[in-house]
Write a protein that holds these residues in place. Sequence first.
Motif, mmCIF file in Angstrom:
data_model
loop_
_atom_site.group_PDB
_atom_site.id
_atom_site.type_symbol
_atom_site.label_atom_id
_atom_site.label_comp_id
_atom_site.label_asym_id
_atom_site.label_seq_id
_atom_site.Cartn_x
_atom_site.Cartn_y
_atom_site.Cartn_z
ATOM 1 N N GLU A 4 -12.585 7.812 -6.133
ATOM 2 C CA GLU A 4 -14.371 7.226 -6.059
ATOM 3 C C GLU A 4 -14.786 6.777 -4.751
ATOM 4 O O GLU A 4 -15.854 7.114 -4.315
ATOM 5 C CB GLU A 4 -14.425 6.354 -7.228
ATOM 6 N N GLY A 5 -13.813 5.973 -4.011
ATOM 7 C CA GLY A 5 -14.059 5.457 -2.715
ATOM 8 C C GLY A 5 -14.588 6.439 -1.620
ATOM 9 O O GLY A 5 -15.358 6.341 -0.794
ATOM 10 N N LEU A 58 8.167 4.019 -15.953
ATOM 11 C CA LEU A 58 7.737 3.004 -16.763
ATOM 12 C C LEU A 58 6.343 3.377 -17.288
ATOM 13 O O LEU A 58 5.611 3.595 -16.283
ATOM 14 C CB LEU A 58 7.712 1.634 -16.385
ATOM 15 N N ARG A 59 6.156 3.593 -18.425
ATOM 16 C CA ARG A 59 4.845 3.822 -19.184
ATOM 17 C C ARG A 59 3.939 2.485 -18.695
ATOM 18 O O ARG A 59 2.847 2.765 -18.432
ATOM 19 C CB ARG A 59 4.983 3.990 -20.656
ATOM 20 N N ALA A 60 4.453 1.430 -18.626
ATOM 21 C CA ALA A 60 3.580 0.368 -18.282
ATOM 22 C C ALA A 60 2.875 0.434 -16.795
ATOM 23 O O ALA A 60 1.902 -0.077 -16.661
ATOM 24 C CB ALA A 60 4.276 -0.882 -18.254
ATOM 25 N N LEU A 61 3.623 1.411 -16.031
ATOM 26 C CA LEU A 61 2.819 1.465 -14.737
ATOM 27 C C LEU A 61 1.935 2.719 -14.703
ATOM 28 O O LEU A 61 1.067 2.524 -13.711
ATOM 29 C CB LEU A 61 4.070 2.141 -13.729
ATOM 30 N N ALA A 62 1.684 3.369 -15.646
ATOM 31 C CA ALA A 62 1.006 4.502 -15.550
ATOM 32 C C ALA A 62 -0.524 4.181 -15.539
ATOM 33 O O ALA A 62 -1.009 4.602 -14.593
ATOM 34 C CB ALA A 62 1.354 5.293 -16.838
ATOM 35 N N ASN A 63 -1.072 3.363 -16.402
ATOM 36 C CA ASN A 63 -2.317 2.829 -16.291
ATOM 37 C C ASN A 63 -2.908 2.361 -14.955
ATOM 38 O O ASN A 63 -3.998 2.490 -14.351
ATOM 39 C CB ASN A 63 -2.552 1.898 -17.290
ATOM 40 N N ASP A 64 -1.770 1.269 -14.468
ATOM 41 C CA ASP A 64 -2.092 0.612 -13.335
ATOM 42 C C ASP A 64 -2.060 1.516 -11.970
ATOM 43 O O ASP A 64 -3.213 1.630 -11.194
ATOM 44 C CB ASP A 64 -0.930 -0.642 -13.012
ATOM 45 N N THR A 65 -1.359 2.530 -12.197
ATOM 46 C CA THR A 65 -1.099 3.684 -11.100
ATOM 47 C C THR A 65 -2.426 4.471 -11.236
ATOM 48 O O THR A 65 -3.070 4.690 -9.965
ATOM 49 C CB THR A 65 -0.074 4.497 -11.189
ATOM 50 N N ALA A 66 -2.804 5.040 -12.258
ATOM 51 C CA ALA A 66 -3.829 5.935 -12.437
ATOM 52 C C ALA A 66 -5.456 5.088 -12.036
ATOM 53 O O ALA A 66 -6.209 5.746 -11.437
ATOM 54 C CB ALA A 66 -4.062 6.341 -13.927
ATOM 55 N N ASP A 67 -5.445 3.887 -12.412
ATOM 56 C CA ASP A 67 -6.711 2.895 -12.055
ATOM 57 C C ASP A 67 -6.535 2.956 -10.496
ATOM 58 O O ASP A 67 -7.740 3.181 -9.760
ATOM 59 C CB ASP A 67 -6.434 1.654 -12.521
ATOM 60 N N ALA A 68 -5.524 2.596 -9.782
ATOM 61 C CA ALA A 68 -5.577 2.300 -8.274
ATOM 62 C C ALA A 68 -5.930 3.839 -7.750
ATOM 63 O O ALA A 68 -6.697 3.791 -6.669
ATOM 64 C CB ALA A 68 -4.165 2.023 -7.681
ATOM 65 N N GLY A 95 0.772 -1.169 -0.132
ATOM 66 C CA GLY A 95 -0.211 0.249 -0.057
ATOM 67 C C GLY A 95 0.836 1.157 -0.076
ATOM 68 O O GLY A 95 0.468 2.303 0.624
ATOM 69 N N LYS A 96 1.984 1.370 -0.747
ATOM 70 C CA LYS A 96 2.605 2.608 -0.792
ATOM 71 C C LYS A 96 2.101 3.590 -1.481
ATOM 72 O O LYS A 96 2.072 4.718 -1.435
ATOM 73 C CB LYS A 96 4.258 2.378 -1.270
ATOM 74 N N THR A 97 1.299 3.210 -2.514
ATOM 75 C CA THR A 97 0.655 4.040 -3.415
ATOM 76 C C THR A 97 -0.388 5.073 -2.677
ATOM 77 O O THR A 97 -0.476 6.418 -2.561
ATOM 78 C CB THR A 97 -0.132 3.319 -4.485
ATOM 79 N N TYR A 98 -1.280 4.266 -1.683
ATOM 80 C CA TYR A 98 -1.984 4.879 -0.825
ATOM 81 C C TYR A 98 -1.688 5.716 0.140
ATOM 82 O O TYR A 98 -2.140 6.921 0.524
ATOM 83 C CB TYR A 98 -3.331 3.878 -0.495
ATOM 84 N N ALA A 99 -0.412 5.215 0.695
ATOM 85 C CA ALA A 99 0.379 6.031 1.476
ATOM 86 C C ALA A 99 0.825 7.361 0.968
ATOM 87 O O ALA A 99 0.969 8.487 1.848
ATOM 88 C CB ALA A 99 1.468 5.105 2.368
#
Length: 808
Positions: A90-91, A74-84, A44-48
Motif C-alpha cells: 500500500e505504501g 507457524l500459522r501464528a506468523l501468517a497474519n502478522d507477515t501478511a499485514d506487514a 527488517g528481514k521481511t522487507y529485505a
Amino acid sequence: MPPTKQIEQWFETLGWKAFPFQQEAWQAYQAGKSGLIHAPTGIGKTYAAVGGPVIQALNGKLQSGLQVLWITPLRALANDTADAISRMLEGVGLNWTVEIRHGDVSSSTRQRQKRRLPELLVTTPESLTVLLSYEDASEKFSRVNCVICDEWHELLGTKRGIQTELALSRLQAINPELCRWGLSATIGNVEEALEVLTGAAINESILIEGKCEKQIEIETLLPETIEKFPWAGHLGIRLLPEVIQRIRSARTSLVFTNTRAQCEIWYQSLIKAEPELEPLIALHHGSLDRDLRNSVEQRLDSGELRAVVCTSSLDLGVDFSPVEQVIQIGSPKGIARLVQRAGRSGHQPGATSKIFGVPTNALEILEFAAAREALKRKEIEPRKPVQNALDVLLQHVITMSLNGTLTEKQLRQEVYSTAAFQKLADDDWNWIMSFAKGQTGALQAYPEYSKVIEENGVLKISEKRIERMHRMSIGTITSDSEVTVRLKSGPVLGQIEERFVTRLKPGDHFSFAGSRLELVRFRGMVALVKRAGYKAGSTPSWQGGRAPLSSELASAVSRELAEYSADHDNQQSIELKRLASLLDIQRERSDLPMSQYLLIEQCRVKRTSNLFCFPFAGRLVHEGLAALVAYRLSRQLPLTLKTTVNDYGFSLQSARKFEVDEAVIQELFQLNNLAEDLLECMNTTELARRQFREISRISGLVFQGYPGQQKTVKNVQMSASLLYDVFAKYDTDNRLLLQAKAELLERQLEQTRLRETLDRIQTVPIRLHTTKKLSPFAFPLWAEALHQQVSSESWADKIALLAAEMEA
C-alpha cells in the motif's frame, strides 16, 4: 520515480532508512540470484526479502496471478507477515492481493483460492504441498518467480524442512527461473543452511549478512537466598514476587515457559497471587483453540495486555511492538532459543531487546550466566539437516501421483535435486517406488497398500478412496491423538492429548486454557467440561516438552566453572558470585565438573551406593551413557542398578554396596563394542517400535481418520505395532523398519554426540572422588532418584529435610 526510491521514500515516512543488507538483497534479486538473509530479529528481514519482487512488479515486469510464495513454519506468523507485506504494498502503491492459506483458513476461502490465487500467498509447508497435489498445479504456479522461506532455521533439520525442500524442487521444475530466498536470525551453520535451501537446482546463490548489531540485555532474577543443594522438579514459583514486580514495571511483557504444562501453572500462579491483574494477563500455547489464540494476539498487539504467559507458540517472527521485555522461566537450554525469545522485545531497528531469566533451581543461574557469555562470543547452535528420510519421500511420491502429470523419471530428477536426497542410493529409490506400487515386501498381497500405478508412463493414484485419505494425511507433524475440550453450553477451549484425558473420571478437576475445569464426560474424542472453583487438580502434560542442554551451552557452562576455579574475582559474573557458597562446597567435597576432565563421585547415602558421573553432554546423551555404563558395570559386579539423568550427568544407584576404581571407570567408558552394547543394554525393540509409529503416520501406512472421526491413540498404536511386527518377522529389509532403528539411535540416543562424548573422555584425565556426603551437583540426581520411589508430596518434604541436613 525508480521503484527502489519508492521503497526508500516509504521507509522515510516511517522514520526508517534502508539498511545496506536490504539494498544488497534487492539488487541480488534483480540479478536473478537466490539467497539466505541472515540478520538479527527486528531489523527488517521481511522487507529485505519481499522488496526484490516488489521492485520487479513496479518495473512492470510481472504478470497477473500468483507471483510470490511466502512459506512460514507457524500459522501464528501468517497474519502478522501478511499485514506487514500489505502495508508495504500500500505504501509503494502496488495493487497486489495478499492472502493466507493454512489449516485454520475457512473452507470457502480455500475453495475461492482453488479457483484463483492471489499475487502473494502466505502459507505453510503442508498447505503448499496440498496445493501442488492438484492436477492444475503447473498452471497455477507457472508464474511464481520467488519463494521466500521465513524462519528457515526452524525448518532446517526437521522433516518439515525436507517436505519444504521437495515442494521447492517441484516449483523449480514448473518454473526453472524461480528464485529461492530464506530468512534466519539464529543459526550457527549459515553456509550449510544456504546450500540446503537452494539445492542442486540453483547455480548462483548469495549469503547476505545483516551486520546490524542487535543489543540484547540478559539479566538473571536472583532469589534472596540460594539453596546450596539444588533440586530440580519444582518450577521456581518462589520467584513469583520478582516476576510480578517485573511485569508491573513494563508496559507489556512476554513470559516464556519451556512447556505447556509449565505455562498453565505459571498463569494460574500469577492470577492467584495478583487477582487484580487477571483481566490484564493472558495465556497462549499451541494447544489452545485458534480463536482464543487470535484474541490474545490481537489484545497483545493493541497494547491491552500487561503480560502473556506463553510457550514457543510466540517464539518466532511475530512483531508485537508494545512488548518491552521478555521473561524466560527456566533455562532456555540453548543460546539460539534465548536470542530468539529475547528478540520478541524491542522488535524494531535500533531498539534493545531485554530478557530476564528466572532460574527454577540454583544450577540454572549458572546456565543464564553462561548463555550471556556465549552470546558475546556469538556461539549459536547449528541446525543439522536430515538426510534420506524415506517416510517423507514415500509421502511425497504418493502426493505427486495425486497430480497425475509426472513420470517416474521426472519425479526422480526433482527429488535428487534436493539436499535431503541428493545422495539417495538407487536401491532405496527403487524400493520406495515398488513399495508405493504394492510390488514388494510383506504388504503386496493387500490392495489398500498398492497406492500408486502407472498409466501411459504417468504416475497416478490407484483409487479415489486412497486419494481422499492421503490428502487428509499430508504433513510431517505427528503427535498423540488430541481430544477437543469444549465447555458445556460454551465454546471450544482447545485440545489436550488423549492419554491425559483417559486417566480422568467425571468430576475430576484439572487446569487448562487458564481455567479450573471439571470433567463432565468424555465421549467421541470430545471432553465436555464446566468451570470449577479452585480445587486441587492435575495439569495436562504433553509429549516432547523437555529439551536437552545444547553442546554450545554445555561448553559455556563448563567455561564459567573454569573461570570460577581460576579465582578471577574481578571477572566473575554476578551469578557466579551469588553461587559462590554452593560452588565452594562442591570444591570442598569433590571438584567442579568441567570439560578438562571427567568428574566421578561415589557416595553411600541412606543405605544405597551411588555413582555420579558428569560428562556435561545433555540429557539425551546421558540416558544412553547411563544405560551403557550400568550394563557394563553389571557384567563385572552382581548388581541391580537404577539410573537417573539430568543435563549435567547421570547416576547409578544400588541397594548393594559397591565401589569402583579408575581402571574400572576406563573400561566402563571405552569405545569398543559401543553399538553392540547399546543394543544389548536398552529395550531398543520397544523404542524402535515407538519411533516407527511416527514413520508409519508420515509414510501413510497408518491412517488417523477423517476430521471429526480420528482414531484413538490406542488404535493408531495397535496398527503401527502390528505393521512393525509384520515387517520385523517377514520383511526384515523393509527400509522404513531400518529407518526407525536408525532414527532411534540418532534422535533419541543422539548416537553421534554420544560417540563424540566418549571420544573426548578418552583424551581427558579421570577425577574419582569418594565423598562422605552428597555434593551440590550430585544432590539433584539423588533427589530425582528418590522421586521415582515416593509420591510428589512426601518427596518434596524429604528433599527439603535432606537438603537442610546436607547444609548442616
